[in-house]
Write a protein that holds these residues in place. Structure first.
Motif, PDB file in Angstrom:
ATOM      1  N   LEU A  45      92.403 106.062  94.544  1.00 20.73           N
ATOM      2  CA  LEU A  45      93.483 105.266  93.962  1.00 20.73           C
ATOM      3  C   LEU A  45      93.232 103.794  94.245  1.00 20.73           C
ATOM      4  O   LEU A  45      92.827 103.430  95.357  1.00 20.73           O
ATOM      5  N   VAL A  46      93.483 102.943  93.249  1.00 23.73           N
ATOM      6  CA  VAL A  46      93.369 101.497  93.411  1.00 23.73           C
ATOM      7  C   VAL A  46      94.682 100.895  92.952  1.00 23.73           C
ATOM      8  O   VAL A  46      95.078 101.032  91.792  1.00 23.73           O
ATOM      9  N   GLY A  47      95.387 100.248  93.890  1.00 20.56           N
ATOM     10  CA  GLY A  47      96.681  99.656  93.586  1.00 20.56           C
ATOM     11  C   GLY A  47      96.542  98.329  92.862  1.00 20.56           C
ATOM     12  O   GLY A  47      95.468  97.715  92.830  1.00 20.56           O
ATOM     13  N   ALA A  48      97.659  97.868  92.309  1.00 18.11           N
ATOM     14  CA  ALA A  48      97.687  96.594  91.596  1.00 18.11           C
ATOM     15  C   ALA A  48      97.295  95.436  92.507  1.00 18.11           C
ATOM     16  O   ALA A  48      96.752  94.430  92.038  1.00 18.11           O
ATOM     17  N   ASP A  49      97.554  95.570  93.819  1.00 16.04           N
ATOM     18  CA  ASP A  49      97.226  94.511  94.768  1.00 16.04           C
ATOM     19  C   ASP A  49      95.796  94.607  95.299  1.00 16.04           C
ATOM     20  O   ASP A  49      95.384  93.824  96.148  1.00 16.04           O
ATOM     21  N   GLY A  50      95.018  95.596  94.833  1.00 19.71           N
ATOM     22  CA  GLY A  50      93.641  95.768  95.275  1.00 19.71           C
ATOM     23  C   GLY A  50      93.493  96.724  96.441  1.00 19.71           C
ATOM     24  O   GLY A  50      92.374  97.096  96.792  1.00 19.71           O
ATOM     25  N   GLY A  51      94.608  97.135  97.032  1.00 16.25           N
ATOM     26  CA  GLY A  51      94.538  98.130  98.091  1.00 16.25           C
ATOM     27  C   GLY A  51      94.065  99.454  97.514  1.00 16.25           C
ATOM     28  O   GLY A  51      94.318  99.749  96.347  1.00 16.25           O
ATOM     29  N   TRP A  52      93.365 100.223  98.310  1.00 10.72           N
ATOM     30  CA  TRP A  52      92.851 101.481  97.785  1.00 10.72           C
ATOM     31  C   TRP A  52      92.873 102.559  98.858  1.00 10.72           C
ATOM     32  O   TRP A  52      92.996 102.281 100.043  1.00 10.72           O
ATOM     33  N   GLY A  53      92.789 103.783  98.413  1.00  9.82           N
ATOM     34  CA  GLY A  53      92.772 104.927  99.306  1.00  9.82           C
ATOM     35  C   GLY A  53      92.371 106.151  98.511  1.00  9.82           C
ATOM     36  O   GLY A  53      92.087 106.064  97.315  1.00  9.82           O
ATOM     37  N   ASP A  54      92.333 107.291  99.165  1.00  9.86           N
ATOM     38  CA  ASP A  54      91.964 108.493  98.442  1.00  9.86           C
ATOM     39  C   ASP A  54      92.770 109.689  98.911  1.00  9.86           C
ATOM     40  O   ASP A  54      93.346 109.682 100.001  1.00  9.86           O
TER      41      ASP A  54
END
Length: 107
Positions: A45-54
């Protein structure tokens, strides 16, 4: 029949996690699903703010169902525009495998 119900419940739980991730990362997210063998599928997942995770799902179908229920756009590959949006912070640099959804946030 039970297997379909279990899959549907798992997709619903993943959809809630995806929605929570999107909410905490700028209100939206995009994703990409990769097959990882018997373990199932990895949903990055890539958030609108550039944060990501899986997140891990038991199957490609379950991951796709969860993404659809959460209303996120899935990309075919994790490159180009999607990869360009990913922001790597100190947390990711301390973990060779990258970020897990629900892990400590970047400072």
């Amino acid at each position: 029949m039970r297997r379909m119900a279990d899959s549907s419940k798992r997709a619903e739980r993943l959809a809630h996690q995806i929605t929570a991730f999107a909410r905490s990362h700028g209100g939206s997210a995009d994703g990409q699903v990769s097959y990882v063998g018997q373990r199932g599928a990895r949903l990055v997942l890539v958030g609108a703010d550039g944060g990501w995770g899986d997140l891990m799902a038991p199957s490609m179908d379950t991951a796709r169902q969860a993404a659809e229920r959460a209303g996120i756009t899935l990309h075919d590959t994790l490159d180009g525009e999607l990869a360009d949006r990913m922001r790597t912070g100190p947390y990711e640099w301390t973990r060779m495998a990258g970020s897990q959804v629900g892990g400590p946030p970047n400072p």
